[in-house]
Write a protein that holds these residues in place. Structure first.
Motif, PDB file in Angstrom:
ATOM      1  N   LYS A  36      12.423  -5.973  -3.960  1.00 12.59           N
ATOM      2  CA  LYS A  36      11.314  -5.012  -4.098  1.00 12.59           C
ATOM      3  C   LYS A  36      10.127  -5.544  -3.303  1.00 12.59           C
ATOM      4  O   LYS A  36       9.890  -6.750  -3.274  1.00 12.59           O
ATOM      5  N   LEU A  37       9.386  -4.608  -2.691  1.00 13.14           N
ATOM      6  CA  LEU A  37       8.251  -5.027  -1.869  1.00 13.14           C
ATOM      7  C   LEU A  37       6.990  -5.186  -2.708  1.00 13.14           C
ATOM      8  O   LEU A  37       6.087  -4.355  -2.655  1.00 13.14           O
ATOM      9  N   TRP A  38       6.982  -6.216  -3.512  1.00  9.90           N
ATOM     10  CA  TRP A  38       5.727  -6.638  -4.105  1.00  9.90           C
ATOM     11  C   TRP A  38       5.840  -8.113  -4.431  1.00  9.90           C
ATOM     12  O   TRP A  38       6.893  -8.717  -4.184  1.00  9.90           O
ATOM     13  N   GLY A  39       4.773  -8.680  -4.944  1.00 11.58           N
ATOM     14  CA  GLY A  39       4.804 -10.106  -5.251  1.00 11.58           C
ATOM     15  C   GLY A  39       3.589 -10.495  -6.065  1.00 11.58           C
ATOM     16  O   GLY A  39       2.818  -9.628  -6.507  1.00 11.58           O
ATOM     17  N   THR A  40       3.412 -11.793  -6.258  1.00 13.19           N
ATOM     18  CA  THR A  40       2.323 -12.293  -7.080  1.00 13.19           C
ATOM     19  C   THR A  40       0.984 -11.741  -6.591  1.00 13.19           C
ATOM     20  O   THR A  40       0.679 -11.804  -5.402  1.00 13.19           O
ATOM     21  N   ASP A  41       0.210 -11.209  -7.502  1.00  9.40           N
ATOM     22  CA  ASP A  41      -1.097 -10.635  -7.172  1.00  9.40           C
ATOM     23  C   ASP A  41      -1.963 -11.670  -6.455  1.00  9.40           C
ATOM     24  O   ASP A  41      -2.076 -12.812  -6.915  1.00  9.40           O
ATOM     25  N   ALA A  42      -2.561 -11.261  -5.342  1.00  8.37           N
ATOM     26  CA  ALA A  42      -3.379 -12.202  -4.556  1.00  8.37           C
ATOM     27  C   ALA A  42      -4.557 -12.742  -5.369  1.00  8.37           C
ATOM     28  O   ALA A  42      -5.037 -13.852  -5.104  1.00  8.37           O
ATOM     29  N   ARG A  43      -4.995 -11.971  -6.326  1.00 14.32           N
ATOM     30  CA  ARG A  43      -6.125 -12.452  -7.128  1.00 14.32           C
ATOM     31  C   ARG A  43      -5.710 -13.652  -7.974  1.00 14.32           C
ATOM     32  O   ARG A  43      -6.551 -14.417  -8.426  1.00 14.32           O
ATOM     33  N   ASP A  44      -4.408 -13.825  -8.195  1.00 15.63           N
ATOM     34  CA  ASP A  44      -3.912 -14.979  -8.960  1.00 15.63           C
ATOM     35  C   ASP A  44      -3.996 -16.290  -8.178  1.00 15.63           C
ATOM     36  O   ASP A  44      -3.806 -17.364  -8.741  1.00 15.63           O
ATOM     37  N   MET A  45      -4.258 -16.175  -6.879  1.00 14.70           N
ATOM     38  CA  MET A  45      -4.376 -17.387  -6.067  1.00 14.70           C
ATOM     39  C   MET A  45      -5.442 -18.330  -6.619  1.00 14.70           C
ATOM     40  O   MET A  45      -5.364 -19.545  -6.418  1.00 14.70           O
ATOM     41  N   ALA A  58       5.077 -15.775  -4.648  1.00 16.67           N
ATOM     42  CA  ALA A  58       4.887 -15.459  -3.226  1.00 16.67           C
ATOM     43  C   ALA A  58       4.474 -14.000  -3.087  1.00 16.67           C
ATOM     44  O   ALA A  58       4.684 -13.188  -3.997  1.00 16.67           O
ATOM     45  N   LEU A  59       3.882 -13.704  -1.947  1.00 11.54           N
ATOM     46  CA  LEU A  59       3.513 -12.315  -1.654  1.00 11.54           C
ATOM     47  C   LEU A  59       3.715 -12.045  -0.172  1.00 11.54           C
ATOM     48  O   LEU A  59       3.311 -12.847   0.671  1.00 11.54           O
ATOM     49  N   TYR A  60       4.354 -10.933   0.112  1.00 18.16           N
ATOM     50  CA  TYR A  60       4.372 -10.416   1.492  1.00 18.16           C
ATOM     51  C   TYR A  60       3.493  -9.159   1.517  1.00 18.16           C
ATOM     52  O   TYR A  60       2.408  -9.171   2.089  1.00 18.16           O
ATOM     53  N   VAL A  61       3.937  -8.090   0.873  1.00 20.84           N
ATOM     54  CA  VAL A  61       3.087  -6.894   0.750  1.00 20.84           C
ATOM     55  C   VAL A  61       3.299  -6.279  -0.628  1.00 20.84           C
ATOM     56  O   VAL A  61       4.301  -6.534  -1.283  1.00 20.84           O
ATOM     57  N   GLN A  62       2.359  -5.442  -1.031  1.00 24.67           N
ATOM     58  CA  GLN A  62       2.463  -4.774  -2.338  1.00 24.67           C
ATOM     59  C   GLN A  62       2.949  -3.327  -2.194  1.00 24.67           C
ATOM     60  O   GLN A  62       2.726  -2.492  -3.079  1.00 24.67           O
ATOM     61  N   ALA A  63       3.650  -3.029  -1.101  1.00 25.62           N
ATOM     62  CA  ALA A  63       3.960  -1.630  -0.754  1.00 25.62           C
ATOM     63  C   ALA A  63       4.676  -0.849  -1.861  1.00 25.62           C
ATOM     64  O   ALA A  63       4.372   0.327  -2.088  1.00 25.62           O
ATOM     65  N   ASP A  64       5.628  -1.472  -2.555  1.00 24.33           N
ATOM     66  CA  ASP A  64       6.422  -0.711  -3.532  1.00 24.33           C
ATOM     67  C   ASP A  64       5.701  -0.488  -4.863  1.00 24.33           C
ATOM     68  O   ASP A  64       6.253   0.143  -5.768  1.00 24.33           O
ATOM     69  N   LEU A  65       4.484  -0.996  -4.994  1.00 20.68           N
ATOM     70  CA  LEU A  65       3.736  -0.717  -6.228  1.00 20.68           C
ATOM     71  C   LEU A  65       3.299   0.736  -6.276  1.00 20.68           C
ATOM     72  O   LEU A  65       3.074   1.294  -7.347  1.00 20.68           O
ATOM     73  N   TYR A  66       3.141   1.315  -5.096  1.00 16.75           N
ATOM     74  CA  TYR A  66       2.586   2.664  -5.022  1.00 16.75           C
ATOM     75  C   TYR A  66       3.736   3.640  -4.963  1.00 16.75           C
ATOM     76  O   TYR A  66       4.557   3.576  -4.057  1.00 16.75           O
ATOM     77  N   ASN A  67       3.744   4.543  -5.883  1.00 16.96           N
ATOM     78  CA  ASN A  67       4.814   5.526  -5.857  1.00 16.96           C
ATOM     79  C   ASN A  67       4.220   6.873  -5.538  1.00 16.96           C
ATOM     80  O   ASN A  67       4.192   7.759  -6.380  1.00 16.96           O
ATOM     81  N   ILE A  68       3.709   7.012  -4.318  1.00 13.43           N
ATOM     82  CA  ILE A  68       3.019   8.260  -3.990  1.00 13.43           C
ATOM     83  C   ILE A  68       4.031   9.254  -3.449  1.00 13.43           C
ATOM     84  O   ILE A  68       4.758   8.953  -2.510  1.00 13.43           O
ATOM     85  N   ASP A  69       4.043  10.428  -4.042  1.00 13.90           N
ATOM     86  CA  ASP A  69       4.974  11.469  -3.624  1.00 13.90           C
ATOM     87  C   ASP A  69       4.401  12.167  -2.379  1.00 13.90           C
ATOM     88  O   ASP A  69       3.480  12.977  -2.471  1.00 13.90           O
ATOM     89  N   GLN A  70       4.959  11.847  -1.226  1.00  8.56           N
ATOM     90  CA  GLN A  70       4.438  12.398   0.034  1.00  8.56           C
ATOM     91  C   GLN A  70       5.274  13.571   0.561  1.00  8.56           C
ATOM     92  O   GLN A  70       5.225  13.882   1.751  1.00  8.56           O
TER      93      GLN A  70
END
Ligand SMILES: Nc1nc2c(c(=O)[nH]1)N[C@H]1C(S)=C(S)[C@@H](COP(=O)(O)OP(=O)(O)OC[C@H]3O[C@@H](n4cnc5c(=O)[nH]c(N)nc54)[C@H](O)[C@@H]3O)O[C@H]1N2
Ligand SMILES: Nc1nc2c(c(=O)[nH]1)N[C@H]1C(S)=C(S)[C@@H](COP(=O)(O)OP(=O)(O)OC[C@H]3O[C@@H](n4cnc5c(=O)[nH]c(N)nc54)[C@H](O)[C@@H]3O)O[C@H]1N2
Ligand code: SF4
Ligand SMILES: [Mo]
Length: 694
Positions: free
Chosen positions: A154-163, A329-341
């Protein structure tokens, strides 16, 4: 009217997606641009190029009226025409191409000049409704995404604010000082509050590497070997968390066995790092529970990029750092958003039979390569939005040859007369983000932001959505999306996704789409059906829609030896890393960015300079089988001999001979599913006599 600060969001193709506050001086003019201090990711910090946005939006050279070519292609001669005339010409050319060669002869070409979900993605609805050729969007994210999906799922990971809770931050193959400045804000917090150590893995001494405690200057394209050497030590010295692996991973025993031969000495040989540095890094990583890896794009832009990204994601799965605050780890948070386009992109009218052309192979496509054309008709007409392929696409000798074809009709909708626009038949003036409505997903953070226009568009500029609707009408394309405003499209999509509507989202300024920290850190399981991280990925599932290239992928994390390796005739490896004051090709039009960047420059190890007889400021010719370019030399410490770096992306014109860096980069498609390989190029170097008076 007194000035006021209005909320907005940065639209550019940058993982930071900063929450902005923009000073509105009057209905047509902005003043200062600053970061929103109360957004806990942006924290009031933005890059200086966007802080100077006034210079870009009120630039005297901004396109303001539709233009029609009045001289030979590429002559730069245009004359103003009305919007109606321009749109009629485009529609007529598209119709003529479709009538003679079929609808697939029209190729809408686009990417991420704006990241707004309406203004960026509406072009999909336009092409689906008309059956035009599709675009495989491989130029940026494909390789990194494949590598991350392979293990994590899945395209998400540890929240950057947790750094802020981390004790060790590994910045791997990204240069946030230049490319996503907010990462450094959170790194600095961790350093101040916890004395966190910072490691940077990058082939040259970037701003980020200079700020780090440890810089591992790998040879380009060897991160898989480094990751394996590190994992070898983690297993050998008892840092592997066997309980965690038994619960959360697929086959740790097979991995351990496989790694027996991937010793630090083996990795040292491939990466060019010292064996003891690899062991020291492995121990530091193994000893630190709260270690956070910020995975970037840079090390994915190689033929073995997907394998390298997967190998790096294996590290936290071996030590189980995902379980600890500030770990993972974090690459991108893309899959957090489930926007119906569906409506924005016209996903309800897709014809799966229509061909999809690889955007990174635009040179091959436009010069008639049968494979690249997928056996279909030649491309005869294009609408180009949000992209500047004459500068940014690989193998630019071919790209330029294709764009200059006399029988190819090109409409470019742009904010400036880019080098692509110069080759157009019709140029249309585009709005900027403060002049239209849109919404943005964060990549480095989990916030969704809806923005409203802040000022009126200058002169005759129109938004992408307006152009799609006007052309759709002329071409008889039917879809409810063409009758909606940008605001209505957003409102509909948000509500269809179970989110607050556009008005409420605007009022909220940003919507946090993050999940519980257990979910973000995969403590309820990883993204695959069995919930397990995959040391042995299913590359076939990831790549089979793109042919058989997936078969080249290694069964387990490894060094995939398929790069454009240095050889006798091409003894150097070239990295085309991003320049700090440009954003891809954007901001190459602003004077302050150009002045601060100087000129296209090759950073070369001082030992190589000496061997080649090159001194600071002299010219060097750099080439390979595709072409050669001339730039100025800068002896540079902190990269291995044999590595050359040219920060990009400068216009072709900025180079001594008018041909830019992408003349050297290859349009080869990387496994398992395509992707551009901008940092994977073997080249030769030759001292070049200086021009007169230089
Ligand atoms: N050598 C080398 N080449 C590279 C890279 C590299 O690292 N090295 N990086 C690659 C990567 S990662 C990427 S993503 C690509 C990016 O390459 P591009 O997509 O070309 O880059 P941008 O500069 O972000 O945007 C392109 C254009 O969009 C226009 N634009 C912005 N907003 C709007 C709008 O609302 N409407 C319209 N019509 N136009 C708009 C801008 O004026 C700009 O000219 O470059 C790739 N090329
Ligand atoms: N100022 C600025 N900001 C930008 C951009 C820009 O052009 N300029 N571009 C934007 C875009 S479209 C994107 S996609 C992001 C990308 O941002 P990043 O994730 O930072 O990725 P890259 O820009 O490709 O490269 C980052 C670093 O990777 C290094 N690198 C290259 N090859 C290797 C390798 O084999 N191994 C390792 N470990 N490192 C390697 C490069 O030297 C470079 O310092 O940035 C965005 N932000
Ligand atoms: S750091 Fe990135 S998102 Fe933030 S203002 Fe600069 S370009 Fe925009
Ligand atoms: Mo990108």
């Amino acid at each position: 009217m007194t000035s006021e600060f209005v909320s907005s969001a940065c639209p550019h193709d940058c993982p930071s997606t900063c929450a902005l506050e923009v000073e509105r001086l009057d209905d047509y003019t902005i003043g200062k641009v600053r970061g929103a201090a109360d957004n806990d990711y942006t924290l009031g910090v933005i890059c200086d190029k966007v802080a100077r946005y006034r210079e870009r939006i009120h630039h005297p050279e901004r396109l303001s009226h539709p233009l029609k070519r009045s001289g030979p292609k590429g002559s730069g001669r245009f004359e103003p025409i009305s919007w109606d005339e321009a749109l009629d010409e485009v529609a007529a050319a598209f119709k003529a191409a479709a009538d003679e060669f079929g609808a697939e002869a029209v190729w809408p070409f686009h990417y991420a000049g704006t990241m707004g979900l309406v203004q960026r993605d509406g072009i999909h609805r336009f092409r689906h409704a008309l059956g035009y050729s599709g675009l495989d969007e491989t130029i940026c994210v494909t390789l990194a995404r494949m590598g991350w999906y392979a293990g994590v799922g899945k395209l998400w990971g540890t929240d950057a604010r947790d750094m802020a809770q981390s004790d060790l931050i590994v910045i791997w193959g990204t240069n946030p000082v230049s490319t996503q400045v907010n990462v450094m804000t959170h790194v600095t917090k961790a350093r101040k509050e916890r004395g966190a150590k910072v490691v940077c893995v990058d082939p040259y001494r970037t701003g980020t590497a200079k700020a780090a405690d440890i810089h591992l200057a790998v040879r380009p394209g060897t991160d898989g070997a480094l990751a394996c050497g590190v994992m070898h030590v983690l297993f050998r010295e008892g840092f592997a968390d066997r309980d965690y692996m038994a619960r959360f991973t697929d086959d740790p025993e097979r991995l351990e066995k496989h790694l027996e031969t991937r010793t630090p000495a083996w990795a040292a040989d491939i990466t060019g790092l010292a064996e003891e540095d690899i062991v020291a890094f492995a121990r530091l990583y193994g000893q630190t529970e709260r270690s956070y890896i910020r995975v970037g794009y840079g090390f994915s832009r190689s033929r073995n990029g997907a394998a390298n990204v997967h190998a790096v994601t294996c590290l936290p799965a071996v030590t189980g750092t995902w379980q600890h605050p500030g770990g993972g780890a974090l690459y991108v948070q893309a899959d957090l958003y489930n926007i119906d386009q569906t409506v924005i992109k016209g996903l309800d009218v897709v014809d799966p039979e229509v061909r999809i052309l690889d955007m990174s192979r635009i040179g091959a496509v436009l010069t008639g390569d049968k494979g690249a054309l997928k056996g279909g008709p030649p491309v005869k007409a294009m609408l180009i939005q949000n992209q500047n392929p004459a500068m940014v696409a690989p193998d630019s000798v071919k790209v330029l040859q294709g764009l200059k074809r006399e029988d190819l009709f090109i409409c470019v909708h742009e904010q400036f007369m880019t080098e692509t626009a110069e080759l157009a038949d019709i140029v249309l003036p585009a709005t900027m983000f403060l002049e239209h409505d849109d919404m943005y997903k964060g990549s480095g953070h989990p916030y969704l932001q809806v923005t409203k226009k802040v000022i009126e568009a200058p002169a005759e500029c129109r938004s992408n959505h307006e152009v799609h609707c006007a052309l759709a009408e002329r071409l008889g394309a039917e879809h409810p999306g063409f009758a909606m405003s940008a605001w209505e499209l957003m409102d509909q999509s948000l509500k269809a996704s179970g989110l607050p509507g556009a008005d409420d989202a605007l009022k909220a300024r940003w919507i946090d789409c993050s999940k519980s920290s257990d979910e973000m850190n995969f403590l309820n399981g990883f993204g695959h059906a069995d919930g397990r991280f995959r040391f042995a990925p299913d590359w076939r599932a990831l790549g089979q829609a793109h042919g058989t290239a997936w078969q080249a992928m290694p069964a387990l994390p490894d060094h995939l030896d398929n790069i454009d390796a240095a050889d006798k005739d091409h003894p150097f490896r070239l990295v085309t890393a991003p320049a700090r004051r440009f954003l891809n090709s954007t901001f190459t039009e602003t004077e302050t960015s150009r002045t601060k960047e100087g000129r296209p420059t090759a950073f070369i190890n001082p030992a190589d300079c000496e061997a080649l007889g090159l001194s600071d400021g002299e010219r060097v010719r750099i080439g390979n089988r595709q072409g050669d370019v001339v730039v100025h030399v800068k002896p540079y410490e902190g990269q291995q001999p044999g590595v050359v770096v040219i920060e990009s992306i400068w216009p072709n014109k900025a180079f001594v001979e008018g041909l830019g860096i992408n003349a050297l980069t290859s349009a080869d498609s990387a496994p398992p599913a395509g992707g551009a390989v901008f940092h994977d190029t073997a080249v030769w170097l030759r001292a070049e006599p200086s021009g007169e008076g230089m």
